[in-house]
Scaffold this motif. Structure first.
Motif, PDB file in Angstrom:
ATOM      1  N   THR A   4      25.701  20.801 -43.686  1.00 33.87           N
ATOM      2  CA  THR A   4      25.865  20.822 -45.083  1.00 33.87           C
ATOM      3  C   THR A   4      24.261  21.004 -45.815  1.00 33.87           C
ATOM      4  O   THR A   4      24.116  21.874 -46.618  1.00 33.87           O
ATOM      5  CB  THR A   4      26.284  19.516 -45.726  1.00 33.87           C
ATOM      6  OG1 THR A   4      26.821  18.578 -44.763  1.00 33.87           O
ATOM      7  CG2 THR A   4      27.315  19.888 -46.795  1.00 33.87           C
TER       8      THR A   4
ATOM      9  N   TYR B 170      23.039  24.383 -47.692  1.00 34.71           N
ATOM     10  CA  TYR B 170      22.557  24.198 -49.169  1.00 34.71           C
ATOM     11  C   TYR B 170      21.050  24.514 -49.230  1.00 34.71           C
ATOM     12  O   TYR B 170      20.808  25.083 -50.082  1.00 34.71           O
ATOM     13  CB  TYR B 170      22.647  22.577 -49.795  1.00 34.71           C
ATOM     14  CG  TYR B 170      22.114  22.015 -50.825  1.00 34.71           C
ATOM     15  CD1 TYR B 170      22.044  22.915 -51.797  1.00 34.71           C
ATOM     16  CD2 TYR B 170      21.626  20.961 -50.806  1.00 34.71           C
ATOM     17  CE1 TYR B 170      21.374  22.521 -53.037  1.00 34.71           C
ATOM     18  CE2 TYR B 170      21.035  20.161 -51.977  1.00 34.71           C
ATOM     19  CZ  TYR B 170      20.758  21.309 -53.107  1.00 34.71           C
ATOM     20  OH  TYR B 170      20.235  20.549 -54.229  1.00 34.71           O
ATOM     21  N   TRP B 171      20.114  23.761 -48.168  1.00 38.82           N
ATOM     22  CA  TRP B 171      18.792  24.263 -48.333  1.00 38.82           C
ATOM     23  C   TRP B 171      18.548  25.804 -48.206  1.00 38.82           C
ATOM     24  O   TRP B 171      17.661  26.330 -48.853  1.00 38.82           O
ATOM     25  CB  TRP B 171      18.023  23.392 -47.281  1.00 38.82           C
ATOM     26  CG  TRP B 171      16.677  23.534 -47.252  1.00 38.82           C
ATOM     27  CD1 TRP B 171      15.788  23.931 -46.200  1.00 38.82           C
ATOM     28  CD2 TRP B 171      15.808  23.397 -48.396  1.00 38.82           C
ATOM     29  NE1 TRP B 171      14.519  23.979 -46.566  1.00 38.82           N
ATOM     30  CE2 TRP B 171      14.480  23.464 -47.975  1.00 38.82           C
ATOM     31  CE3 TRP B 171      15.803  22.699 -49.661  1.00 38.82           C
ATOM     32  CZ2 TRP B 171      13.218  23.217 -48.726  1.00 38.82           C
ATOM     33  CZ3 TRP B 171      14.702  22.561 -50.466  1.00 38.82           C
ATOM     34  CH2 TRP B 171      13.448  22.977 -50.012  1.00 38.82           C
TER      35      TRP B 171
ATOM     36  N   PHE C 127      19.166  27.293 -51.549  1.00 39.58           N
ATOM     37  CA  PHE C 127      18.245  26.788 -52.540  1.00 39.58           C
ATOM     38  C   PHE C 127      16.786  27.444 -52.302  1.00 39.58           C
ATOM     39  O   PHE C 127      15.955  27.883 -53.123  1.00 39.58           O
ATOM     40  CB  PHE C 127      18.302  25.284 -52.197  1.00 39.58           C
ATOM     41  CG  PHE C 127      17.018  24.415 -53.292  1.00 39.58           C
ATOM     42  CD1 PHE C 127      17.717  23.970 -54.226  1.00 39.58           C
ATOM     43  CD2 PHE C 127      15.804  24.557 -53.018  1.00 39.58           C
ATOM     44  CE1 PHE C 127      16.659  23.311 -55.051  1.00 39.58           C
ATOM     45  CE2 PHE C 127      14.775  24.033 -53.924  1.00 39.58           C
ATOM     46  CZ  PHE C 127      15.646  23.175 -54.907  1.00 39.58           C
TER      47      PHE C 127
ATOM     48  N   THR D 253      18.493  22.170 -58.747  1.00 39.40           N
ATOM     49  CA  THR D 253      19.630  23.130 -58.535  1.00 39.40           C
ATOM     50  C   THR D 253      20.350  23.008 -60.164  1.00 39.40           C
ATOM     51  O   THR D 253      21.283  23.935 -60.149  1.00 39.40           O
ATOM     52  CB  THR D 253      20.588  22.108 -57.747  1.00 39.40           C
ATOM     53  OG1 THR D 253      19.849  21.854 -56.584  1.00 39.40           O
ATOM     54  CG2 THR D 253      21.865  22.457 -57.442  1.00 39.40           C
TER      55      THR D 253
ATOM     56  N   ALA E 265      21.810  26.944 -59.264  1.00 41.60           N
ATOM     57  CA  ALA E 265      23.083  27.064 -59.030  1.00 41.60           C
ATOM     58  C   ALA E 265      23.744  28.057 -59.783  1.00 41.60           C
ATOM     59  O   ALA E 265      24.608  28.802 -59.242  1.00 41.60           O
ATOM     60  CB  ALA E 265      23.902  25.738 -58.959  1.00 41.60           C
TER      61      ALA E 265
ATOM     62  N   ASN F 119      23.933  16.069 -50.279  1.00 44.57           N
ATOM     63  CA  ASN F 119      24.031  17.557 -49.633  1.00 44.57           C
ATOM     64  C   ASN F 119      25.277  18.435 -50.306  1.00 44.57           C
ATOM     65  O   ASN F 119      25.127  19.688 -50.658  1.00 44.57           O
ATOM     66  CB  ASN F 119      23.878  17.705 -48.206  1.00 44.57           C
ATOM     67  CG  ASN F 119      22.597  17.061 -47.468  1.00 44.57           C
ATOM     68  OD1 ASN F 119      21.625  17.411 -48.060  1.00 44.57           O
ATOM     69  ND2 ASN F 119      22.715  16.559 -46.358  1.00 44.57           N
TER      70      ASN F 119
ATOM     71  N   GLY G 274      24.955  19.650 -53.983  1.00 44.67           N
ATOM     72  CA  GLY G 274      24.008  20.652 -54.042  1.00 44.67           C
ATOM     73  C   GLY G 274      24.668  22.042 -53.707  1.00 44.67           C
ATOM     74  O   GLY G 274      24.809  22.823 -54.278  1.00 44.67           O
ATOM     75  N   LEU G 275      25.511  21.688 -52.401  1.00 43.88           N
ATOM     76  CA  LEU G 275      26.216  22.994 -52.000  1.00 43.88           C
ATOM     77  C   LEU G 275      27.222  23.347 -52.808  1.00 43.88           C
ATOM     78  O   LEU G 275      27.555  24.625 -53.124  1.00 43.88           O
ATOM     79  CB  LEU G 275      26.701  22.889 -50.423  1.00 43.88           C
ATOM     80  CG  LEU G 275      27.146  23.909 -49.601  1.00 43.88           C
ATOM     81  CD1 LEU G 275      25.974  24.977 -49.553  1.00 43.88           C
ATOM     82  CD2 LEU G 275      27.578  23.408 -48.384  1.00 43.88           C
TER      83      LEU G 275
END
Lengths: 52, 495
Positions: free
Chosen positions: B235, B239-240, B243, B400, B404, B463, B466-467
């Motif tokens: 995850t 996410y990273w 990002f 984020t 996002a 995580n 954020g995702l």
């Protein structure tokens, strides 16, 4: 040594050498570009003031 | 502690140099493009130096070292993904090439060109919230480093923060982007040499091979693998990765350098070279953090551990050189961020909302006032706010808020003909919801003196939160654009 130790060791070596190589280049050539930036901006200022 | 008069002299020389550059640059500023994007005269080497220096702040060193201290070599994955994102963008020209061709000053300006003034103002508001919330932490971590590295009494933390703000604000107001780029170059010189030397000393202290063996003993055998690590895992990696791409194309201090380059092709070269530099940017401080954990043990302070450790093992002279580099890192990142967010406030909030044209000198003056105001705000927030989790996690969450929604709005605007106004609004609303709610709740709980984790803290893991935010942002853009796509009044303008 397990797989990930080798991966991180290789990655670290690559990162360090790449960092050192590019940093040396940028330090040497960047100085001339910094001087040129000041010169170009100064030139524009002079043009606006009507000086040659 | 062995921070000597000679070491202090090296720091003083750097600060004086930065002021001299600020004064020199001031005379060259004639309009807003000079002030915010250095007249678009930035070439390759200066571009690389400036991009690396901006993203190589003292705060970066501190949060990477903190990750290294807590989680060991698995934290290297952060640097690898970030470097891969820069390389991918350099290789393909994804977003950066098209955006540079538009001759704009801020990314949010593009949102007006493509969607509407309202989208630009909304994006600028979210970006300002994200930027100002991050800046307070920048200052605090910077002061923690300086206090622990130079052996200033801990009671002087707030005084140190105040002095730092005053110095940075003054020379940013003086010279704008020109002084920022030039001090970035000077910082690059000090920091690149200082980081390499510090890493050599850390490896010499613990041993090149044995540091891996010692780390295995401290963190456990499975702690090297980021895919199975409890802090990271799939995850986090997903996410990273998203990002990091957002960071390359949306983060105003980075975008400002894209927009300041001499031509669009140059951006691709700069990004490719920078990707290698960004491996070192993450690896070196993570290594120092691991070195500190091995030195002080797992029970030590993960935040203050790295500066304390380096102060113990580095010799006089190198200590001062690295301190000057770190001081430079703090100044050049903070000044870049001050100028970036002041630019956003003036160009994307004040100017569009005012309606009437603001003169060039008026804009420069307003930007300088904003630099001053944000400086005050970051000082107040930095002194008051206490981090609950690691600095890295906090910065991910606040950033984020903007990324996002910003990523789908920017990418769809450039590459998807059906992207439209409702899609853009929905993307920002959906994307910002979770991180904004989490951060706002955290600040409110702290203001009320409640130490318990809030509802949004417990709803998802960090995580997953954020995702999910990015997924929601893209869903918002898709749903909004597809449902209302046939209305000509709402259709986006092709750039």
């Amino acid at each position: 040594m397990d797989f990930w130790e080798i991966v991180w060791m290789v990655a670290f070596g690559y990162g360090t050498l790449g960092f050192a190589f590019i940093a040396t280049n940028v330090i040497v050539k960047g100085f001339a570009e910094a001087r040129s930036l000041l010169h170009e901006l100064g030139g524009e200022e002079e043009k606006q003031e009507g000086r040659p | 502690m062995r921070f000597s008069t000679f070491d202090w002299t090296l720091v003083a020389v750097y600060v004086l140099l930065a002021f001299a550059i600020g004064m020199l640059a001031r005379k060259r500023i004639t309009n807003i493009a000079d002030y915010l994007v250095a007249g678009r005269h930035i070439r390759y080497n200066l571009g690389v130096a400036s991009l690396v220096a901006t993203e190589l702040g003292l705060v970066t060193m501190m949060y990477f070292a903190e990750q290294g201290y807590r989680f060991g070599f698995a934290a290297f994955i952060i640097g690898v993904i970030w470097a891969a994102a820069y390389f991918m963008i350099g290789q393909t020209g994804f977003v950066v090439e098209r955006i540079r061709q538009l001759e704009i000053i801020t990314i949010t300006e593009y949102f007006q060109v493509r969607y509407s003034r309202g989208v630009r103002v909304l994006a600028a508001s979210l970006l300002t919230i994200a930027g100002v919330l991050s800046l307070g932490v920048f200052l605090k971590l910077g002061a923690v480093f300086i206090v622990n590295f130079t052996d200033i009494p801990e009671t002087s933390l707030h005084l140190t923060m105040t002095v730092l703000v005053v110095i940075v604000v003054i020379y940013t107001i003086l010279g704008g982007m020109v002084s920022v780029v030039l001090t970035d170059y000077v910082q690059f010189v000090f920091l690149a040499i200082g980081m390499l030397m510090a890493s050599v000393f850390v490896l010499h202290y613990h041993g090149v091979i044995s540091i891996f063996e010692k780390a295995r003993e401290l963190y456990g055998a499975g702690a090297m693998n980021p895919f199975t690590h409890p802090e990271y895992g799939w995850t986090f990696i997903a996410y990273w990765a998203v990002f990091a791409v957002s960071g390359c194309v949306l983060w105003q201090p980075v975008a400002q350098r894209i927009l300041a380059s001499e031509n669009p092709e140059l951006n691709r070269r700069i990004f490719k070279s920078t990707s290698v530099m960004f491996l070192g940017r993450a690896f070196f401080p993570i290594l120092w953090g691991i070195g500190a954990a091995l030195y002080f043990g797992a029970a030590g302070d993960p935040t203050a551990g790295m500066p304390k450790f380096l102060a113990e093992i580095l010799p006089i002279g190198i200590l001062g050189f690295l301190a000057a580099g770190m001081f430079a890192a703090l100044m050049s990142t903070d000044d870049s961020y001050l100028i970036a967010w002041s630019g956003i406030i003036v160009q994307d909030l004040i100017a569009p909302l005012r309606g009437k044209e603001i003169s060039e000198s008026g804009r420069v003056m307003l930007t300088r006032i904003c630099v001053f105001m944000i400086g005050i705000l970051m000082l107040i927030f930095g002194i008051w706010y206490e981090l609950k989790d690691s600095a890295f996690r906090y910065l991910l969450d606040v950033t984020t808020i903007y990324y996002a929604g910003g990523l789908p709005v920017l990418v769809a605007g450039l590459y998807w003909k059906r992207a439209n106004l409702p899609g853009a609004y929905l993307a920002f609303a959906f994307g910002a919801f979770l991180p904004l709610a989490f951060v706002a709740e955290d600040i409110i709980l702290q203001a009320r003196g409640i130490g318990e984790p809030g509802f949004f803290n417990e709803l998802f893991s960090a995580n997953m939160r954020g995702l999910m935010s990015f997924v929601l942002g893209f869903i918002g853009m898709g749903i909004g654009s597809i449902i209302t796509g046939n209305s000509p009044a709402l259709a986006g303008k092709q750039s």
